[in-house]
Scaffold this active site. Structure first.
Site, PDB file in Angstrom:
ATOM      1  CE1 TYR A   1      -3.209   2.908   0.432  1.00  0.00           C
ATOM      2  CE2 TYR A   1      -2.884   2.819   2.809  1.00  0.00           C
ATOM      3  CZ  TYR A   1      -3.446   3.416   1.696  1.00  0.00           C
ATOM      4  OH  TYR A   1      -4.243   4.525   1.839  1.00  0.00           O
TER       5      TYR A   1
ATOM      6  CG  ASP B   1      -3.820   2.152  -3.484  1.00  0.00           C
ATOM      7  OD1 ASP B   1      -3.351   2.737  -4.482  1.00  0.00           O
ATOM      8  OD2 ASP B   1      -4.557   2.713  -2.654  1.00  0.00           O
TER       9      ASP B   1
END
Length: 261
Positions: A105, A144
């Protein structure tokens, strides 16, 4: 081999919006989650003996965090790049016989770009980490990455140029990562496909009109590219401002057949 990655923007909230049903129906071999926003003991996710679970929690409550659910037991698990210096729970690395799986992330540069310098330093350190792993065995990276790499990867590129996630600096770092020996699996298969996104603002009507950004990825070491069978984005799945991204690899990758150096 089926892999899934999803920024759930709070796993407790996602559990109330169909996460469990989607997880069970997908039946992935590896399911990676970002932005769990959990502390240890706050949520029990029970999949019986089908999946092992690995969690990297942020020290700050209700913030960041990653998790991996796997049907195969890893040889080793690493939390962060430097375990004593990673406080935001952003990286989980699972080692299997044939490859490393890295669930990430990436930090957001923030709307005012106040975190851009931190973000760029992160990118350099993360790229070095991946290339060090890649020198040992192939790498699958998912998560992400908080950047739309090319103009094709967001609906409105021109007015967004310079905004967080589409600055020239962030895009250049993504190019550097790909240039270091990694492949964007979706663009590998679908170089010209438009209107495929993985994140949409919560502003009214934005998702219905598909005004989105593709900022969630599966990357693989270049030598794994021939083993990619499919890469897709499950755009219809709700429950978060992101949707899941999916990857199918040949089963031989588990054991490194034909891909290891």
């Amino acid at each position: 081999m089926k892999l899934a990655s999803w920024n759930v923007n709070g796993l407790r909230a996602a559990m109330n919006k169909g996460f469990g049903e989607y997880f069970d129906a997908l039946d992935a071999d590896l399911f990676c989650v970002q932005e769990t926003k959990l502390q240890e003991g706050q949520l029990s996710v029970d999949h019986g003996e089908r999946y092992g679970q690995y969690w990297n929690y942020a020290k700050q409550k209700g913030y960041s965090g990653t998790a991996v659910f796997t049907k195969r037991k890893p040889l080793s698990v690493r939390y962060g790049i430097e375990e004593d210096a990673e406080e935001e729970g952003r990286i989980l690395t699972l080692e299997f016989e044939g490859f490393y799986l890295v669930n990430v992330y990436t930090p957001n540069a923030r709307r005012d770009l106040s975190r851009l310098d931190l973000r760029l330093a992160w990118e350099d350190r993360f790229r070095r980490y991946l290339t060090e792993l890649d020198a040992i065995k192939p790498v699958v990276v998912c998560g992400d990455l908080n950047v739309a790499h090319e103009e094709i990867d967001l609906k409105n590129p021109k007015p967004n140029r310079g905004n967080a996630g589409f600055t020239d600096e962030e895009r250049a770092k993504m190019s550097e990562l790909l240039g270091a020996g990694f492949v964007d699996t979706f663009r590998h298969l679908y170089p010209d496909r438009t209107d495929v996104y993985s994140w949409w603002s919560y502003m009214p009507g934005v998702r219905a009109r598909n005004v989105g950004w593709r900022i969630d990825y599966f990357l693989v070491s270049a030598r794994l590219a021939p083993f990619v069978r499919e890469a897709s984005t499950d755009c219809a799945v709700m429950g978060s401002d992101h949707c899941p991204v999916l990857l199918e690899l040949d089963d031989s990758v588990w054991d490194g057949v034909g891909a290891n150096r």
